[in-house]
Design an enzyme around this catalytic site. Structure first.
Site, PDB file in Angstrom:
ATOM      1  CB  VAL A 190      -0.809   0.037   1.094  1.00 55.96           C
ATOM      2  CG1 VAL A 190      -1.821  -1.207   1.121  1.00 55.96           C
ATOM      3  CG2 VAL A 190      -0.058  -0.056   2.596  1.00 55.96           C
ATOM      4  CB  ALA A 215       0.166  -0.278  -7.838  1.00 57.78           C
ATOM      5  CB  ALA A 256      -6.158   5.167 -12.589  1.00 56.15           C
ATOM      6  CE1 TYR A 275      -3.815   3.374 -16.967  1.00 52.61           C
ATOM      7  CE2 TYR A 275      -5.187   2.583 -18.717  1.00 52.61           C
ATOM      8  CZ  TYR A 275      -4.550   2.508 -17.307  1.00 52.61           C
ATOM      9  OH  TYR A 275      -4.977   1.290 -16.774  1.00 52.61           O
ATOM     10  N   GLY A 307     -33.442   8.537 -12.101  1.00 51.29           N
ATOM     11  CA  GLY A 307     -34.628   8.593 -13.040  1.00 51.29           C
ATOM     12  C   GLY A 307     -34.702   9.737 -14.217  1.00 51.29           C
TER      13      GLY A 307
END
Length: 315
Positions: free
Chosen positions: A32, A69, A72, A140, A189
């Protein structure tokens, strides 16, 4: 089997960590960036992912590294040089980890890449395959391709095995991005002009991707292969929205407007890239994945959507 998982607090990594803890004989180390107690397994505080990250103590005795990892994909990137930043994390950071894995005697390195390596869209009746010539269209996707090539060059000179998995859009509890936006609109909706969109897009439920990664932990046929992933059921945007509404127990308020008119309108509003993601097709062929690994997606798309929203309601 000792497994080191990076990105253990991420959307994919968190689910993967939980599943790995349930696998018999697997001892998990979860890497992490910041101190946390919210992920299972032995915790390794890795800090920032780059070419200087020291993985030595985490890699001792590890059999498999699952590298989930990454920096992103960012729709509105505000850094001065997005490609340089993607390369720093996704290419240099990945290669640094892989080199240290080789030195530590890791047997297999599983790299979670992206279908963006193949490209952004497919033509009608055409599917991306693992053997296609890569054609990334953004920073990316290019960084993921460069990472794949660097890893492949590295393992050619060493005994560590490499497995590359390229998923398309992954959906599940906590999903973000365009998918989350569509879900919110359905939930409220709000009528949406996507009642007659006849594209086809491959997606993969988080549960299915996790199952595929775990299949690749020690499957002999996975060594040094590139696999594409999906639910095996391609949906149009219209079908997807109806499926989301059904899974949520909501009405699908869809208005039929021709895709060409929607694309023209999006161009006028400066939203052409977003419209291409919603209106264009992106299909992947998972025949190789299924045949080589004897793998089948555990969940169909509708079951995946139902489970997604059922888990979110429980939370």
């Amino acid at each position: 089997m000792k497994v080191l998982l990076t990105g253990a607090t991420g959307f994919v990594g968190r689910e993967l960590a939980s599943a790995l803890m349930e696998e018999p004989g697997v001892a998990l180390t979860s890497a992490v960036r910041r101190s946390t107690s919210s992920v299972p397994g032995t915790i390794f505080l890795a800090g920032e992912l780059n070419e200087q990250t020291d993985w030595a103590s985490a890699l001792v005795g590890q059999d498999v590294v699952i590298h989930a990892a990454a920096r992103a994909h960012v729709m509105k990137d505000e850094v001065a040089d997005p490609l340089a930043e993607y390369r720093r994390v996704n290419v240099q950071g990945t290669l640094n980890l892989a080199k240290q894995s080789v030195a530590a005697g890791v047997k297999r390195f599983i790299f979670v890449s992206s279908i963006k390596v193949n490209g952004e869209q497919t033509l009608p009746g055409r599917r991306f395959t693992a053997d296609d010539q890569p054609a990334p269209e953004d920073a990316y996707g290019l960084s993921k391709l460069e990472a794949e090539k660097a890893l492949q060059a590295l393992v050619e000179e060493n005994s560590m095995e490499l497995v590359i998995i390229r998923p398309p859009l992954v959906y599940g509890p906590g999903v973000k991005g365009n998918f989350a936006t569509l879900v919110k609109l359905v939930d409220r909706g709000i009528p949406l002009p996507f009642g007659s969109v006849h594209n086809k897009r491959s997606l993969i439920a988080l549960t299915n991707l996790v199952d595929l990664v775990i299949t690749c932990l020690d499957h002999p046929a996975a060594a040094n292969q590139v696999f594409l992933a999906s639910d095996g059921q391609d949906l149009s945007t219209t079908e997807l929205l109806r499926g989301v509404a059904y899974a949520m127990g909501k009405p699908a308020r869809l208005v039929s407007i021709p895709s060409k008119l929607l694309m023209i309108g999006a161009g006028i509003l400066g939203k052409k890239e977003m419209a291409q993601r919603v209106l264009g097709s992106l299909q992947v062929d998972i025949t190789k994945t299924c045949d080589l690994l004897g793998w089948r997606p555990p969940l169909g798309s509708q079951d995946g959507l139902r489970r997604c929203f059922a888990e979110e309601r429980r939370e």
